[in-house]
Design a protein around this motif. Structure first.
Motif, PDB file in Angstrom:
ATOM      1  N   SER A  86       0.938  -1.218   0.090  1.00 24.26           N
ATOM      2  CA  SER A  86       0.019   0.183   0.024  1.00 24.26           C
ATOM      3  C   SER A  86       0.820   1.259   0.007  1.00 24.26           C
ATOM      4  N   HIS A  87       2.024   1.338   0.778  1.00 31.38           N
ATOM      5  CA  HIS A  87       2.702   2.398   1.021  1.00 31.38           C
ATOM      6  C   HIS A  87       3.501   2.525  -0.434  1.00 31.38           C
ATOM      7  N   ASP A  88       3.724   1.508  -1.026  1.00 33.12           N
ATOM      8  CA  ASP A  88       4.488   1.515  -2.565  1.00 33.12           C
ATOM      9  C   ASP A  88       3.302   2.280  -3.454  1.00 33.12           C
ATOM     10  N   TYR A  89       2.369   1.752  -3.431  1.00 34.75           N
ATOM     11  CA  TYR A  89       0.992   2.255  -4.380  1.00 34.75           C
ATOM     12  C   TYR A  89       0.786   3.528  -4.103  1.00 34.75           C
ATOM     13  N   TYR A  90       0.692   4.250  -2.905  1.00 32.47           N
ATOM     14  CA  TYR A  90       0.315   5.558  -2.642  1.00 32.47           C
ATOM     15  C   TYR A  90       1.579   6.268  -3.270  1.00 32.47           C
ATOM     16  N   LEU A  91       2.865   6.151  -3.089  1.00 37.44           N
ATOM     17  CA  LEU A  91       3.716   6.945  -3.487  1.00 37.44           C
ATOM     18  C   LEU A  91       4.336   6.881  -5.060  1.00 37.44           C
ATOM     19  N   THR A  92       4.209   5.476  -5.457  1.00 35.67           N
ATOM     20  CA  THR A  92       4.585   5.511  -6.807  1.00 35.67           C
ATOM     21  C   THR A  92       3.602   5.404  -7.818  1.00 35.67           C
ATOM     22  N   GLN A  93       2.319   5.352  -7.497  1.00 39.52           N
ATOM     23  CA  GLN A  93       1.454   5.422  -8.465  1.00 39.52           C
ATOM     24  C   GLN A  93       0.200   6.827  -8.275  1.00 39.52           C
ATOM     25  N   ARG A  94      -0.053   6.662  -7.103  1.00 41.55           N
ATOM     26  CA  ARG A  94      -1.429   7.596  -6.736  1.00 41.55           C
ATOM     27  C   ARG A  94      -0.733   9.099  -6.621  1.00 41.55           C
ATOM     28  N   LEU A  95       0.266   9.260  -5.978  1.00 42.25           N
ATOM     29  CA  LEU A  95       0.947  10.451  -5.685  1.00 42.25           C
ATOM     30  C   LEU A  95       1.691  11.106  -6.860  1.00 42.25           C
ATOM     31  N   THR A  96       2.167   9.983  -7.592  1.00 38.84           N
ATOM     32  CA  THR A  96       3.069  10.240  -8.979  1.00 38.84           C
ATOM     33  C   THR A  96       1.959  10.959 -10.031  1.00 38.84           C
ATOM     34  N   HIS A  97       0.791  10.250 -10.006  1.00 38.06           N
ATOM     35  CA  HIS A  97      -0.170  10.375 -10.947  1.00 38.06           C
ATOM     36  C   HIS A  97      -0.626  11.701 -10.701  1.00 38.06           C
ATOM     37  N   ILE A  98      -0.889  12.006  -9.457  1.00 38.00           N
ATOM     38  CA  ILE A  98      -1.578  13.301  -9.059  1.00 38.00           C
ATOM     39  C   ILE A  98      -0.515  14.252  -9.345  1.00 38.00           C
ATOM     40  N   GLY A  99       0.574  14.164  -8.935  1.00 41.67           N
ATOM     41  CA  GLY A  99       1.826  14.931  -9.183  1.00 41.67           C
ATOM     42  C   GLY A  99       2.108  15.416 -10.660  1.00 41.67           C
ATOM     43  N   PHE A 195     -10.894  14.569  -8.148  1.00 42.92           N
ATOM     44  CA  PHE A 195     -11.562  13.044  -7.952  1.00 42.92           C
ATOM     45  C   PHE A 195     -10.433  12.322  -7.513  1.00 42.92           C
ATOM     46  N   ASP A 196      -9.488  12.294  -8.115  1.00 42.38           N
ATOM     47  CA  ASP A 196      -8.130  11.577  -7.658  1.00 42.38           C
ATOM     48  C   ASP A 196      -7.764  11.762  -6.223  1.00 42.38           C
ATOM     49  N   ILE A 197      -7.645  13.096  -5.820  1.00 41.29           N
ATOM     50  CA  ILE A 197      -7.302  13.278  -4.678  1.00 41.29           C
ATOM     51  C   ILE A 197      -8.298  12.756  -3.743  1.00 41.29           C
TER      52      ILE A 197
END
Length: 229
Positions: A86-99, A195-197
């Motif tokens: 989950s940590h990896d998912y948040y950092l490398t996927q969701r937050l990267t996508h939002i960034g 919506f992503d956030i």
């Protein structure tokens, strides 16, 4: 709607809560499981069915918290693997996508650009520190306690004190997007990232519940049992 059960088809569980599909990669569960029941899919993927359903229920039902009896049955290694994934998912996927979205918006944000980019950068770094602290303190402690190392110093008090809700700053970020940018700055892009956030915020809130209401109580049970040996 009743809590999910072992003999339910996994596809039916996902239909009841489509958001759960985001959990599957964290358990290394692939799609294409047909009409198989949840327990069958878990067994084929060498996953604790009890843990999988516990997390599905936590993510789906706001009223649900597992009992002490359920928590005692946890596969600690499987839970740690899930949390790390989950940590990896948040950092490398969701937050990267939002960034990526925010960078496009910031390019047209004029004087607000530095504030927007710095706010997101600071938030992402805070999340990294939070996850890193957990993985360097509480996860090794789990391994120590499960091996009945009674000499391992408890880290739970510090973890509970530092386990701030990293969700709060996400609402500040959405406020910047919907309140303080000119209406003509990529409105569709801003709606999409909003919506992503919102999705990330909901996911992180459940993640916090898993750590605070399942992981830490589980460790307290182990500590208590070890102290009596």
């Amino acid at each position: 709607m009743a809590l999910f059960q072992r003999n339910q088809k996994l596809a039916d569980i996902l239909n009841d809560n489509p958001q759960l599909i985001l959990m599957l990669p964290r358990f290394d569960i692939g799609l294409g499981f047909g009409e198989k029941k949840a327990k069958e899919v878990c067994e084929e993927n060498h996953i604790s069915t009890d843990l999988f359903l516990m997390l599905c229920n936590v993510y789906t039902f706001d009223y649900y918290l597992p009992s002490e009896e359920e928590i005692r049955k946890i596969d600690s290694e499987a839970l740690m693997n899930y949390l790390k994934a989950s940590h990896d998912y948040y950092l490398t996927q969701r937050l990267t996508h939002i960034g990526h979205h925010l960078e496009k918006i910031a390019e047209q944000a004029g004087q607000i650009k530095p504030m927007l980019l710095k706010f997101f950068s600071d938030y992402k770094n805070e999340v990294k520190r939070h996850f890193s602290s957990e993985e360097k303190t509480i996860f090794p402690y789990i391994q120590s306690v499960t091996k009945q190392n009674n000499n391992a110093p408890s880290c739970l008090n510090n973890v509970e004190k530092s386990h701030v809700n990293i969700n709060n700053k996400l609402s500040e970020l959405t406020n910047i997007l919907i309140k303080y940018l000119s209406p003509d700055i990529l409105p569709n892009e801003r709606i999409s990232v909003w919506f992503d956030i919102a999705q990330l915020s909901k996911d992180l809130a459940k993640h916090s519940i898993i750590e605070e209401k399942i992981l830490i109580p589980y460790l307290r049970i182990l500590e208590k049992e070890n102290s009596h040996e």
